[in-house]
Design a protein around this motif. Sequence first.
Motif, PDB file in Angstrom:
ATOM      1  N   ASP A 142       1.430  -1.243   0.328  1.00 18.59           N
ATOM      2  CA  ASP A 142       0.171  -0.094   0.297  1.00 18.59           C
ATOM      3  C   ASP A 142       1.202   0.860  -0.016  1.00 18.59           C
ATOM      4  N   GLN A 143       0.561   2.098  -0.697  1.00 16.47           N
ATOM      5  CA  GLN A 143       1.754   2.920  -0.711  1.00 16.47           C
ATOM      6  C   GLN A 143       1.061   4.987  -0.356  1.00 16.47           C
ATOM      7  N   ASP A 144      -0.018   5.104   0.133  1.00 18.55           N
ATOM      8  CA  ASP A 144      -0.984   5.673   0.463  1.00 18.55           C
ATOM      9  C   ASP A 144      -2.202   5.857   1.527  1.00 18.55           C
ATOM     10  N   PRO A 145      -2.142   6.384   2.257  1.00 11.30           N
ATOM     11  CA  PRO A 145      -3.636   6.107   3.001  1.00 11.30           C
ATOM     12  C   PRO A 145      -4.559   5.653   2.570  1.00 11.30           C
ATOM     13  N   GLU A 146      -5.151   6.203   0.709  1.00 16.42           N
ATOM     14  CA  GLU A 146      -5.913   6.276   0.442  1.00 16.42           C
ATOM     15  C   GLU A 146      -6.076   4.872   0.102  1.00 16.42           C
ATOM     16  N   ASP A 147      -4.729   4.110  -0.659  1.00 17.39           N
ATOM     17  CA  ASP A 147      -5.114   3.254  -1.124  1.00 17.39           C
ATOM     18  C   ASP A 147      -4.468   2.270   0.170  1.00 17.39           C
ATOM     19  N   ARG A 148      -4.589   2.428   1.230  1.00 21.04           N
ATOM     20  CA  ARG A 148      -5.198   1.887   2.282  1.00 21.04           C
ATOM     21  C   ARG A 148      -5.715   1.427   3.222  1.00 21.04           C
ATOM     22  N   ALA A 149      -6.741   2.323   2.741  1.00 21.68           N
ATOM     23  CA  ALA A 149      -8.095   3.109   3.349  1.00 21.68           C
ATOM     24  C   ALA A 149      -8.720   1.697   1.696  1.00 21.68           C
ATOM     25  N   LEU A 150      -9.167   1.844   0.986  1.00 20.12           N
ATOM     26  CA  LEU A 150      -9.670   1.348   0.105  1.00 20.12           C
ATOM     27  C   LEU A 150      -8.953  -0.331   0.174  1.00 20.12           C
ATOM     28  N   ASN A 151      -7.226  -0.836   0.385  1.00 24.04           N
ATOM     29  CA  ASN A 151      -7.455  -1.895   0.406  1.00 24.04           C
ATOM     30  C   ASN A 151      -7.931  -2.436   1.577  1.00 24.04           C
ATOM     31  N   ASN A 152      -8.401  -2.121   2.506  1.00 19.19           N
ATOM     32  CA  ASN A 152      -8.841  -2.185   3.631  1.00 19.19           C
ATOM     33  C   ASN A 152      -9.756  -3.175   3.749  1.00 19.19           C
ATOM     34  N   ARG A 153     -10.949  -2.165   3.168  1.00 16.30           N
ATOM     35  CA  ARG A 153     -12.136  -2.825   2.718  1.00 16.30           C
ATOM     36  C   ARG A 153     -11.952  -3.549   1.899  1.00 16.30           C
ATOM     37  N   ILE A 154     -11.033  -4.442   1.233  1.00 18.20           N
ATOM     38  CA  ILE A 154     -11.313  -4.589   0.242  1.00 18.20           C
ATOM     39  C   ILE A 154     -10.934  -5.723   0.314  1.00 18.20           C
ATOM     40  N   ARG A 155      -9.690  -5.936   1.696  1.00 17.14           N
ATOM     41  CA  ARG A 155      -9.194  -7.103   2.347  1.00 17.14           C
ATOM     42  C   ARG A 155     -10.597  -8.125   3.567  1.00 17.14           C
ATOM     43  N   GLU A 156     -11.133  -6.782   3.667  1.00 20.93           N
ATOM     44  CA  GLU A 156     -12.050  -7.710   4.830  1.00 20.93           C
ATOM     45  C   GLU A 156     -13.426  -8.790   3.767  1.00 20.93           C
ATOM     46  N   LYS A 157     -13.643  -8.489   2.558  1.00 23.82           N
ATOM     47  CA  LYS A 157     -14.517  -9.120   1.589  1.00 23.82           C
ATOM     48  C   LYS A 157     -13.463 -10.325   1.355  1.00 23.82           C
ATOM     49  N   ILE A 158     -12.506 -10.403   0.999  1.00 29.73           N
ATOM     50  CA  ILE A 158     -11.680 -11.574   0.563  1.00 29.73           C
ATOM     51  C   ILE A 158     -11.682 -12.600   1.525  1.00 29.73           C
TER      52      ILE A 158
END
Length: 351
Positions: free
Chosen positions: A258-274
């Motif tokens: 994750d490169q920046d806080p925005e990417d981390r926030a988006l990817n965290n929502r994705i990781r919750e669904k995986i």
Amino acid sequence: RGVQAHRLCPPLGAGSSLEPEERSMEPPALPEEEEEEEEAVPLSVAPGPVGCQLFGYVGIEAVLDQMKIKTMKTGFEFNIMVVGQSGLGKSTMVNTLFKSKVSRKSSQPGQEERIPKTVQLQSITHVIEEKGVKMKLTVTDTPGFGDQINNENCWDPIIKYINEQYERYLREEILITRKRKIPDTRVHGCVYFVPPTGHWLRPLDLEFMRRLSKIVNVVPVIAKADTLTLEERAEFKQRIQEDLKTHAISVYPQEDFDQDPEDRALNNRIREKIPFAVVGADQEHQVNGKRVLGRKTKWGIIEVENPAHCEFPLLRDLLIRSHLQDLKDITHNVHYESYRVRRLNESNRPG
């Protein structure tokens, strides 16, 4: 030759020419030999302001249009691999993703498909065009994976295939006279289909993802999720997430990249669904006067693009609409780079 004169000339407002040298705001002049050496070394510049306000239109934003036009002319490549047991709907899912007949079943019409007894990878390449943008899509299927009684080392052909694509790209890259655009056959994403057992991950699933996540982007999905109730599906997803965390398996999107806080926030929502609970269907049905992709059952029609029915839209957005370029970047900058460093170290090792 100019140093003494400079020292004797104080800046404006100085009281005496004998004041300390550091009062001068300009660096002392150097001899010609030293000046030539200094030109080769970049000078450190103090950090300036973050933004610079323009007093007129420059046209910097036009570079986006240039990139778009160039991409539309040349197109781009995307290579995806689907792995799972027979009968989990891998080919149907790929057809659903790209809304076209791109699976290996449709590539050989009129021929009876025979699943080989061993894992023999099959790759099919299509050129898909949408609104002037061309994409060279390569789908690699793994028939026979996990179908045997003894599945020991059944992942070896898959690992070998992925490394062969890295090796092919590396050989083209280290040539003295390289091609202007190196053909990219590297696997950018591997979609792993988990059987909808409703229990825990099998040792085969864990071992495969543990090995493959180190060399390729692995995206796990629960296949044929319509065979589970909503409660069973939620419980199964939670157990899979616990298994992945317990065995330290890092699936895509990886937290380390994750490169920046925005990417981390988006990817965290994705990781919750995986893992995504998906349903594939390549046939249209009439629902409320509209033609929708879905699977017809005696209880009704399961709409694959309806988030209330399954999580196929999340998988499609991850692979195509939001993270396609990121999949390619991580493949090139992380997985391929690790392979390249290892191979070059091996070739430079004495003996």
